[in-house]
Design an enzyme around this catalytic site. Structure first.
Site, PDB file in Angstrom:
ATOM      1  CE  LYS A  40      59.300 -55.983  52.702  1.00 23.36           C
ATOM      2  NZ  LYS A  40      58.084 -56.488  52.072  1.00 23.36           N
ATOM      3  CB  ILE A  71      50.811 -59.256  54.539  1.00 23.10           C
ATOM      4  CG1 ILE A  71      51.184 -59.077  53.064  1.00 23.10           C
ATOM      5  CG2 ILE A  71      50.206 -57.974  55.109  1.00 23.10           C
ATOM      6  CD1 ILE A  71      50.008 -58.789  52.142  1.00 23.10           C
ATOM      7  CB  VAL A  82      43.431 -64.434  55.045  1.00 22.73           C
ATOM      8  CG1 VAL A  82      43.309 -64.337  56.550  1.00 22.73           C
ATOM      9  CG2 VAL A  82      42.349 -63.618  54.342  1.00 22.73           C
ATOM     10  CG  ASP A  89      50.829 -60.535  42.157  1.00 22.19           C
ATOM     11  OD1 ASP A  89      51.968 -61.000  41.962  1.00 22.19           O
ATOM     12  OD2 ASP A  89      50.527 -59.838  43.142  1.00 22.19           O
ATOM     13  CG  HIS A 103      86.843 -63.422  58.349  1.00 28.97           C
ATOM     14  ND1 HIS A 103      85.930 -64.228  59.001  1.00 28.97           N
ATOM     15  CD2 HIS A 103      87.624 -62.852  59.296  1.00 28.97           C
ATOM     16  CE1 HIS A 103      86.164 -64.133  60.307  1.00 28.97           C
ATOM     17  NE2 HIS A 103      87.175 -63.318  60.516  1.00 28.97           N
TER      18      HIS A 103
HETATM   19  P1  FAD Z   1      50.432 -55.105  40.670  1.00 27.49           P
HETATM   20  O1  FAD Z   1      51.641 -54.565  41.300  1.00 27.49           O
HETATM   21  O2  FAD Z   1      49.305 -55.491  41.541  1.00 27.49           O
HETATM   22  O3  FAD Z   1      49.955 -54.004  39.633  1.00 27.49           O
HETATM   23  C1  FAD Z   1      48.791 -54.167  38.888  1.00 27.49           C
HETATM   24  C2  FAD Z   1      48.381 -52.823  38.339  1.00 27.49           C
HETATM   25  O4  FAD Z   1      47.321 -53.032  37.419  1.00 27.49           O
HETATM   26  C3  FAD Z   1      47.859 -51.846  39.396  1.00 27.49           C
HETATM   27  O5  FAD Z   1      48.563 -50.626  39.337  1.00 27.49           O
HETATM   28  C4  FAD Z   1      46.381 -51.657  39.019  1.00 27.49           C
HETATM   29  O6  FAD Z   1      45.929 -50.328  39.262  1.00 27.49           O
HETATM   30  C5  FAD Z   1      46.407 -51.963  37.532  1.00 27.49           C
HETATM   31  N1  FAD Z   1      45.132 -52.374  36.985  1.00 27.49           N
HETATM   32  C6  FAD Z   1      44.287 -53.330  37.448  1.00 27.49           C
HETATM   33  N2  FAD Z   1      43.201 -53.388  36.653  1.00 27.49           N
HETATM   34  C7  FAD Z   1      43.386 -52.471  35.668  1.00 27.49           C
HETATM   35  C8  FAD Z   1      42.613 -52.054  34.565  1.00 27.49           C
HETATM   36  N3  FAD Z   1      41.410 -52.590  34.276  1.00 27.49           N
HETATM   37  N4  FAD Z   1      43.101 -51.068  33.769  1.00 27.49           N
HETATM   38  C9  FAD Z   1      44.310 -50.504  34.021  1.00 27.49           C
HETATM   39  N5  FAD Z   1      45.074 -50.869  35.060  1.00 27.49           N
HETATM   40  C10 FAD Z   1      44.605 -51.834  35.866  1.00 27.49           C
HETATM   41  N6  FAD Z   1      56.583 -58.918  46.580  1.00 27.49           N
HETATM   42  C11 FAD Z   1      57.918 -59.079  46.644  1.00 27.49           C
HETATM   43  O7  FAD Z   1      58.509 -59.649  45.710  1.00 27.49           O
HETATM   44  N7  FAD Z   1      58.658 -58.624  47.707  1.00 27.49           N
HETATM   45  C12 FAD Z   1      58.067 -57.993  48.744  1.00 27.49           C
HETATM   46  O8  FAD Z   1      58.750 -57.590  49.689  1.00 27.49           O
HETATM   47  C13 FAD Z   1      56.664 -57.807  48.707  1.00 27.49           C
HETATM   48  N8  FAD Z   1      56.051 -57.166  49.716  1.00 27.49           N
HETATM   49  C14 FAD Z   1      54.707 -56.956  49.640  1.00 27.49           C
HETATM   50  C15 FAD Z   1      54.090 -56.295  50.697  1.00 27.49           C
HETATM   51  C16 FAD Z   1      52.732 -56.074  50.664  1.00 27.49           C
HETATM   52  C17 FAD Z   1      52.075 -55.330  51.816  1.00 27.49           C
HETATM   53  C18 FAD Z   1      51.968 -56.506  49.533  1.00 27.49           C
HETATM   54  C19 FAD Z   1      50.483 -56.232  49.472  1.00 27.49           C
HETATM   55  C20 FAD Z   1      52.556 -57.170  48.491  1.00 27.49           C
HETATM   56  C21 FAD Z   1      53.936 -57.410  48.534  1.00 27.49           C
HETATM   57  N9  FAD Z   1      54.597 -58.084  47.514  1.00 27.49           N
HETATM   58  C22 FAD Z   1      55.945 -58.285  47.589  1.00 27.49           C
HETATM   59  C23 FAD Z   1      53.881 -58.617  46.345  1.00 27.49           C
HETATM   60  C24 FAD Z   1      54.046 -57.651  45.139  1.00 27.49           C
HETATM   61  O9  FAD Z   1      53.544 -56.386  45.492  1.00 27.49           O
HETATM   62  C25 FAD Z   1      53.304 -58.196  43.935  1.00 27.49           C
HETATM   63  O10 FAD Z   1      53.745 -59.511  43.663  1.00 27.49           O
HETATM   64  C26 FAD Z   1      53.561 -57.336  42.713  1.00 27.49           C
HETATM   65  O11 FAD Z   1      53.153 -56.008  42.929  1.00 27.49           O
HETATM   66  C27 FAD Z   1      52.824 -57.909  41.502  1.00 27.49           C
HETATM   67  O12 FAD Z   1      53.086 -57.106  40.392  1.00 27.49           O
HETATM   68  P2  FAD Z   1      52.053 -57.039  39.170  1.00 27.49           P
HETATM   69  O13 FAD Z   1      52.684 -56.155  38.161  1.00 27.49           O
HETATM   70  O14 FAD Z   1      51.655 -58.390  38.775  1.00 27.49           O
HETATM   71  O15 FAD Z   1      50.724 -56.361  39.753  1.00 27.49           O
HETATM   72  P1  NAD Z   2      49.969 -65.475  52.684  1.00 28.86           P
HETATM   73  O1  NAD Z   2      49.403 -66.471  51.750  1.00 28.86           O
HETATM   74  O2  NAD Z   2      51.422 -65.277  52.750  1.00 28.86           O
HETATM   75  O3  NAD Z   2      49.497 -65.807  54.160  1.00 28.86           O
HETATM   76  C1  NAD Z   2      48.139 -65.907  54.506  1.00 28.86           C
HETATM   77  C2  NAD Z   2      48.054 -66.651  55.834  1.00 28.86           C
HETATM   78  O4  NAD Z   2      46.733 -66.527  56.313  1.00 28.86           O
HETATM   79  C3  NAD Z   2      48.361 -68.137  55.702  1.00 28.86           C
HETATM   80  O5  NAD Z   2      49.307 -68.505  56.670  1.00 28.86           O
HETATM   81  C4  NAD Z   2      46.999 -68.809  55.939  1.00 28.86           C
HETATM   82  O6  NAD Z   2      47.129 -70.063  56.538  1.00 28.86           O
HETATM   83  C5  NAD Z   2      46.329 -67.796  56.842  1.00 28.86           C
HETATM   84  N1  NAD Z   2      44.861 -67.815  56.798  1.00 28.86           N
HETATM   85  C6  NAD Z   2      44.070 -67.907  55.712  1.00 28.86           C
HETATM   86  N2  NAD Z   2      42.769 -67.805  56.075  1.00 28.86           N
HETATM   87  C7  NAD Z   2      42.753 -67.617  57.427  1.00 28.86           C
HETATM   88  C8  NAD Z   2      41.725 -67.417  58.383  1.00 28.86           C
HETATM   89  N3  NAD Z   2      40.435 -67.380  58.038  1.00 28.86           N
HETATM   90  N4  NAD Z   2      42.084 -67.248  59.679  1.00 28.86           N
HETATM   91  C9  NAD Z   2      43.397 -67.276  60.056  1.00 28.86           C
HETATM   92  N5  NAD Z   2      44.409 -67.467  59.178  1.00 28.86           N
HETATM   93  C10 NAD Z   2      44.091 -67.619  57.885  1.00 28.86           C
HETATM   94  O7  NAD Z   2      49.196 -64.122  52.331  1.00 28.86           O
HETATM   95  P2  NAD Z   2      49.504 -62.613  52.713  1.00 28.86           P
HETATM   96  O8  NAD Z   2      50.334 -62.526  53.925  1.00 28.86           O
HETATM   97  O9  NAD Z   2      48.181 -61.938  52.698  1.00 28.86           O
HETATM   98  O10 NAD Z   2      50.354 -62.124  51.483  1.00 28.86           O
HETATM   99  C11 NAD Z   2      49.795 -62.203  50.159  1.00 28.86           C
HETATM  100  C12 NAD Z   2      50.863 -62.398  49.142  1.00 28.86           C
HETATM  101  O11 NAD Z   2      51.593 -61.187  48.969  1.00 28.86           O
HETATM  102  C13 NAD Z   2      51.923 -63.422  49.527  1.00 28.86           C
HETATM  103  O12 NAD Z   2      51.524 -64.729  49.230  1.00 28.86           O
HETATM  104  C14 NAD Z   2      53.081 -63.002  48.691  1.00 28.86           C
HETATM  105  O13 NAD Z   2      52.920 -63.527  47.405  1.00 28.86           O
HETATM  106  C15 NAD Z   2      52.931 -61.490  48.648  1.00 28.86           C
HETATM  107  N6  NAD Z   2      53.846 -60.853  49.628  1.00 28.86           N
HETATM  108  C16 NAD Z   2      55.180 -61.092  49.535  1.00 28.86           C
HETATM  109  C17 NAD Z   2      56.046 -60.514  50.435  1.00 28.86           C
HETATM  110  C18 NAD Z   2      57.519 -60.782  50.305  1.00 28.86           C
HETATM  111  O14 NAD Z   2      57.926 -61.260  49.255  1.00 28.86           O
HETATM  112  N7  NAD Z   2      58.323 -60.498  51.319  1.00 28.86           N
HETATM  113  C19 NAD Z   2      55.578 -59.693  51.444  1.00 28.86           C
HETATM  114  C20 NAD Z   2      54.213 -59.480  51.523  1.00 28.86           C
HETATM  115  C21 NAD Z   2      53.357 -60.057  50.603  1.00 28.86           C
END
Ligand code: FAD
Ligand code: NAD
Length: 465
Positions: free
Chosen positions: A52, A187, A271, A312, A444
């Site tokens: 963001k 993403i 993906v 997750d 408004h």
């Molecule tokens: P994570 O945040 O993945 O944390 C897991 C933690 O576990 C990590 O720190 C890892 O190091 C640790 N871990 C793993 N294995 C071990 C182990 N063996 N021992 C100790 N620690 C370990 N979600 C939204 O709601 N809004 C968004 O705008 C949004 N934007 C995103 C943008 C991007 C680019 C990405 C990649 C994801 C985004 N997400 C967003 C998704 C969001 O980041 C995840 O849903 C969220 O972080 C999940 O939280 P979690 O606690 O389940 O796991």
């Molecule tokens: P996504 O599941 O949102 O999108 C993946 C896309 O890739 C889909 O549209 C799928 O059809 C396409 N795809 C899959 N295989 C392909 C291929 N071989 N060639 C071309 N297209 C292909 O996954 P993401 O964008 O990687 O994000 C992962 C997860 O992270 C999301 O599902 C979401 O849970 C989380 N996330 C959330 C936010 C948010 O809340 N704003 C932002 C970023 C990520």
């Protein structure tokens, strides 16, 4: 090996894990949290927050550029801006660092012990945490698995060099001239749009017939229109097959039936993400799985007594706020309180331009459950506030039961609409009916007037359309 005991061990300090630990600590539960990575997990370090920050910087830059190019209708002129992406990334990293420290302080304030290191189950009550050659054995009455997820790689385009995951895309120090984004999901579109605004020539390759296939076609149309305006090429029904490095650039092979090549300086593969289920000794347990995810019940309990899983690693939607809410619930359960997930509403927001918010059921999903619906819609073209920001694309749609007008879903697309997501969720959590929303006075001029107008439309008494 040092041995310690605790009531609760949380593995992973992402939004699920750290919220669980903080709440447990607040409730007097003797809690340890283990993670080798800085506090905050994917979300804070390489996900929600840094993405963001980049999106915000890109929008600021793009707005200045539009003004400089005489494309703004506001009567403002300015000199062309320039961007030092390295400076932007440093700014983004400073926010991440501040939040890492903030989470650390909250854990400390709640009396939680932080064990830096990777955790591995020895058995259902014993976990070894390893860091820098040192090992600590933790005996815990309860363990929460909150190990999150990681990006899915494509065998045809493995990560490395100029093929990056979202993590790499958030750390680029220069704006790539040509960016190919594989996957038009959350993403791919959030970051692809940001890079287009920063000046990259972006091509998005999506296997499905629609961008953001999880949303309905009407909701994504304004986003599709904007991608076009930004000069982003969208290739639907197309898959990436592989890549050659020609020295001067990458040649990405794609196919929609007919093979083609797209030139790139950088490839973002987005993906999907898969749960982290391999790094923590799952083989020492007998956990039921739900496909690739750890199976949990309505209280995030696994099939093994005293072992919970949240976030997750437990399935879709993989969103930070779901992980946090699960973490809070589990902490309270461990502290002896009565809690259940129930029918909690989980808003989904896509931070594209314009943003998309979806809460509850769509008309199609309701029909699949044999529920008859009425719906109402309000376009921001008729909203004064939207006009004053020079962006009036998008709409709000309210879906309700036809028999008793209970609101089942609210969906919207529009600039800044993410800030209305909690109003939408609140309406559903409180069991609002159409007239509750229609009769709530919205300030408004705001975009939130669109919500009341959509409900009025569903009731057959729209005022401004
Ligand atoms: P994570 O945040 O993945 O944390 C897991 C933690 O576990 C990590 O720190 C890892 O190091 C640790 N871990 C793993 N294995 C071990 C182990 N063996 N021992 C100790 N620690 C370990 N979600 C939204 O709601 N809004 C968004 O705008 C949004 N934007 C995103 C943008 C991007 C680019 C990405 C990649 C994801 C985004 N997400 C967003 C998704 C969001 O980041 C995840 O849903 C969220 O972080 C999940 O939280 P979690 O606690 O389940 O796991
Ligand atoms: P996504 O599941 O949102 O999108 C993946 C896309 O890739 C889909 O549209 C799928 O059809 C396409 N795809 C899959 N295989 C392909 C291929 N071989 N060639 C071309 N297209 C292909 O996954 P993401 O964008 O990687 O994000 C992962 C997860 O992270 C999301 O599902 C979401 O849970 C989380 N996330 C959330 C936010 C948010 O809340 N704003 C932002 C970023 C990520």
């Amino acid at each position: 090996m040092k041995e310690i005991n605790c009531q609760l061990l949380v593995i992973g300090s992402g939004p699920g894990g750290y919220v669980c630990a903080i709440r447990a600590g607040q409730l007097g539960v003797d809690t340890i949290i283990a993670d080798a990575a800085p506090a905050g997990g994917t979300c804070l370090n390489v996900g929600c927050i840094p993405s963001k920050a980049l999106i915000h910087a890109a929008q600021e830059f793009h707005n200045l550029l539009a003004i400089a190019q005489g494309e703004s209708p506001l009567g403002i002129t300015a000199a062309p801006p320039s961007i030092d992406l390295s400076g932007t990334v440093d700014w983004k990293d400073s926010i991440v660092k501040r939040l890492n420290q903030g989470v650390g302080s909250l854990l400390k304030k709640s009396g939680v012990t932080v064990l830096p290191g990777e955790a591995r189950f020895v058995d259902g009550k014993t976990v070894v945490v390893r860091a820098g050659g040192q090992e600590q054995k933790v005996h815990a009455d309860n363990v929460v698995i909150a190990t999150g997820s990681e990006p899915v790689a494509l065998s045809a385009l493995p990560f490395g060099g100029r093929v990056v995951s979202s993590t790499g895309a958030l750390a680029l120090r220069e704006v790539p001239g040509r960016l190919v984004v594989v996957g038009a999901g959350y993403i791919g579109l959030e970051l692809g749009t940001a890079y287009a605004m920063l000046g990259s020539r972006v091509t998005v390759v999506e296997a499905s017939q629609q961008i953001l296939p999880q949303y309905d076609a009407a909701l994504v149309q304004p986003v599709m229109n904007r991608l076009k305006t930004l000069g982003i090429t969208v290739m639907l029904d197309t898959t990436a097959l592989g890549m050659n490095d020609s020295g001067t650039g990458l040649r990405v092979q794609v196919s929609d039936g007919a093979p083609q090549e797209v030139l790139a300086d950088c490839v973002l593969v987005a993906v999907g993400r898969r749960p982290n289920t391999e790094s923590w000794g799952r083989e020492e347990l007998v956990l039921d799985m739900n496909g690739p995810f750890v199976q949990v019940d309505g209280q995030c309990k696994t099939n093994m007594r005293g072992i919970y899983a949240i976030g997750d690693v437990t399935g879709e939607p993989m969103l930070a706020h779901r992980a946090m809410a699960q973490g809070e619930m589990v902490a309270e359960l461990v502290a002896g309180q009565k809690r259940n997930w129930g029918s909690r509403v989980i808003p989904a927001v896509c931070f594209t331009d314009p943003e998309i918010v979806s809460v509850g059921l769509s008309e199609k999903q309701a029909a699949e459950q044999s529920i008859q619906t009425v719906s109402g819609q309000f376009s921001f073209r008729a909203n004064g506030r939207a006009m004053t920001t020079a962006r009036n694309d998008g709409f709000v749609r309210v879906v309700a039961r036809a028999d008793n007008q209970l609101v089942l879903g609210i969906h919207a697309v529009g600039v800044g609409i993410s800030e209305l997501s909690s109003a939408f969720s609140l309406a559903l959590e409180m069991g609002a009916r159409l007239d509750d929303i229609a009769d709530t006075i919205a300030a408004h001029p705001t975009r939130s007037e669109g919500l009341a107008e959509a409900a009025m439309h569903a009731l057959g008494r729209a005022l401004h359309q």
